[in-house]
Design a protein around this motif. Structure first.
Motif, PDB file in Angstrom:
ATOM      1  N   TYR A   1      24.828 -35.591   6.168  1.00 53.15           N
ATOM      2  CA  TYR A   1      25.728 -36.743   6.200  1.00 53.15           C
ATOM      3  C   TYR A   1      25.913 -37.265   7.618  1.00 53.15           C
ATOM      4  O   TYR A   1      25.985 -38.478   7.837  1.00 53.15           O
ATOM      5  N   GLU A   2      25.981 -36.378   8.578  1.00 53.80           N
ATOM      6  CA  GLU A   2      26.120 -36.817   9.974  1.00 53.80           C
ATOM      7  C   GLU A   2      24.857 -37.535  10.443  1.00 53.80           C
ATOM      8  O   GLU A   2      24.933 -38.547  11.142  1.00 53.80           O
ATOM      9  N   ARG A   3      23.710 -37.033  10.055  1.00 55.54           N
ATOM     10  CA  ARG A   3      22.450 -37.699  10.413  1.00 55.54           C
ATOM     11  C   ARG A   3      22.384 -39.099   9.800  1.00 55.54           C
ATOM     12  O   ARG A   3      22.030 -40.072  10.475  1.00 55.54           O
ATOM     13  N   ARG A   4      22.773 -39.216   8.544  1.00 56.19           N
ATOM     14  CA  ARG A   4      22.785 -40.520   7.885  1.00 56.19           C
ATOM     15  C   ARG A   4      23.801 -41.457   8.547  1.00 56.19           C
ATOM     16  O   ARG A   4      23.558 -42.653   8.688  1.00 56.19           O
TER      17      ARG A   4
ATOM     18  N   LEU B   1      34.284 -33.652   4.711  1.00 52.79           N
ATOM     19  CA  LEU B   1      34.552 -32.900   3.488  1.00 52.79           C
ATOM     20  C   LEU B   1      33.546 -31.767   3.308  1.00 52.79           C
ATOM     21  O   LEU B   1      33.914 -30.633   2.998  1.00 52.79           O
ATOM     22  N   ALA B   2      32.274 -32.065   3.524  1.00 54.81           N
ATOM     23  CA  ALA B   2      31.235 -31.040   3.376  1.00 54.81           C
ATOM     24  C   ALA B   2      31.445 -29.910   4.378  1.00 54.81           C
ATOM     25  O   ALA B   2      31.272 -28.738   4.038  1.00 54.81           O
ATOM     26  N   ALA B   3      31.829 -30.247   5.608  1.00 57.34           N
ATOM     27  CA  ALA B   3      32.059 -29.216   6.622  1.00 57.34           C
ATOM     28  C   ALA B   3      33.206 -28.296   6.202  1.00 57.34           C
ATOM     29  O   ALA B   3      33.121 -27.073   6.358  1.00 57.34           O
ATOM     30  N   ARG B   4      34.276 -28.873   5.646  1.00 58.50           N
ATOM     31  CA  ARG B   4      35.396 -28.045   5.173  1.00 58.50           C
ATOM     32  C   ARG B   4      34.951 -27.123   4.044  1.00 58.50           C
ATOM     33  O   ARG B   4      35.344 -25.966   3.998  1.00 58.50           O
TER      34      ARG B   4
ATOM     35  N   GLU C   1      31.913 -26.028   3.513  1.00 55.67           N
ATOM     36  CA  GLU C   1      30.995 -25.018   4.054  1.00 55.67           C
ATOM     37  C   GLU C   1      31.775 -23.887   4.716  1.00 55.67           C
ATOM     38  O   GLU C   1      31.424 -22.713   4.574  1.00 55.67           O
ATOM     39  N   VAL C   2      32.856 -24.234   5.404  1.00 48.88           N
ATOM     40  CA  VAL C   2      33.675 -23.220   6.073  1.00 48.88           C
ATOM     41  C   VAL C   2      34.391 -22.364   5.042  1.00 48.88           C
ATOM     42  O   VAL C   2      34.498 -21.149   5.187  1.00 48.88           O
ATOM     43  N   SER C   3      34.878 -23.004   3.974  1.00 46.78           N
ATOM     44  CA  SER C   3      35.624 -22.253   2.960  1.00 46.78           C
ATOM     45  C   SER C   3      34.717 -21.500   1.998  1.00 46.78           C
ATOM     46  O   SER C   3      35.180 -20.676   1.229  1.00 46.78           O
ATOM     47  N   GLY C   4      33.410 -21.828   2.037  1.00 50.23           N
ATOM     48  CA  GLY C   4      32.463 -21.169   1.152  1.00 50.23           C
ATOM     49  C   GLY C   4      32.473 -21.708  -0.253  1.00 50.23           C
ATOM     50  O   GLY C   4      31.883 -21.130  -1.159  1.00 50.23           O
ATOM     51  N   ARG C   5      33.120 -22.843  -0.453  1.00 52.95           N
ATOM     52  CA  ARG C   5      33.207 -23.446  -1.785  1.00 52.95           C
ATOM     53  C   ARG C   5      32.039 -24.402  -2.011  1.00 52.95           C
ATOM     54  O   ARG C   5      31.588 -25.071  -1.105  1.00 52.95           O
ATOM     55  N   ALA C   6      31.617 -24.476  -3.243  1.00 52.77           N
ATOM     56  CA  ALA C   6      30.603 -25.456  -3.642  1.00 52.77           C
ATOM     57  C   ALA C   6      31.283 -26.814  -3.748  1.00 52.77           C
ATOM     58  O   ALA C   6      32.489 -26.895  -3.983  1.00 52.77           O
ATOM     59  N   PRO C   7      30.549 -27.911  -3.572  1.00 52.57           N
ATOM     60  CA  PRO C   7      31.152 -29.241  -3.598  1.00 52.57           C
ATOM     61  C   PRO C   7      31.960 -29.567  -4.845  1.00 52.57           C
ATOM     62  O   PRO C   7      32.926 -30.292  -4.771  1.00 52.57           O
ATOM     63  N   ASN C   8      31.607 -29.024  -6.002  1.00 48.47           N
ATOM     64  CA  ASN C   8      32.305 -29.380  -7.248  1.00 48.47           C
ATOM     65  C   ASN C   8      33.316 -28.347  -7.686  1.00 48.47           C
ATOM     66  O   ASN C   8      33.777 -28.389  -8.818  1.00 48.47           O
ATOM     67  N   GLU C   9      33.662 -27.427  -6.845  1.00 52.60           N
ATOM     68  CA  GLU C   9      34.639 -26.405  -7.243  1.00 52.60           C
ATOM     69  C   GLU C   9      36.047 -26.894  -7.010  1.00 52.60           C
ATOM     70  O   GLU C   9      36.341 -27.627  -6.141  1.00 52.60           O
TER      71      GLU C   9
END
Length: 58
Positions: free
Chosen positions: A9-12, A45-48, A50-58
């Motif tokens: 997302y950052e690259r985009r 949002l994705a970074a948060r 990734e830190v929490s270890g949650r999948a995007p749809n959880e």
């Protein structure tokens, strides 16, 4: 190893900002900047997640 979602997302976001800077038409530049803003939100949002270890749809 592939990059993370936040990296993507950052690259985009950076690509959109570059496209906005090189756009000849102000309306086109605005569209690119709007996309960049959405990518910034997605990257945060994705970074948060990734830190929490949650999948995007959880």
């Amino acid at each position: 190893m592939p990059g993370t979602n936040s990296d993507y997302y950052e690259r985009r976001r950076q690509q959109c900002l570059q496209s906005a800077d090189s756009a000849a038409d102000a309306a086109v530049a605005k569209v690119h900047r709007n996309f960049a803003a959405h990518y910034r939100t997605a990257a945060k949002l994705a970074a948060r997640q990734e830190v929490s270890g949650r999948a995007p749809n959880e």
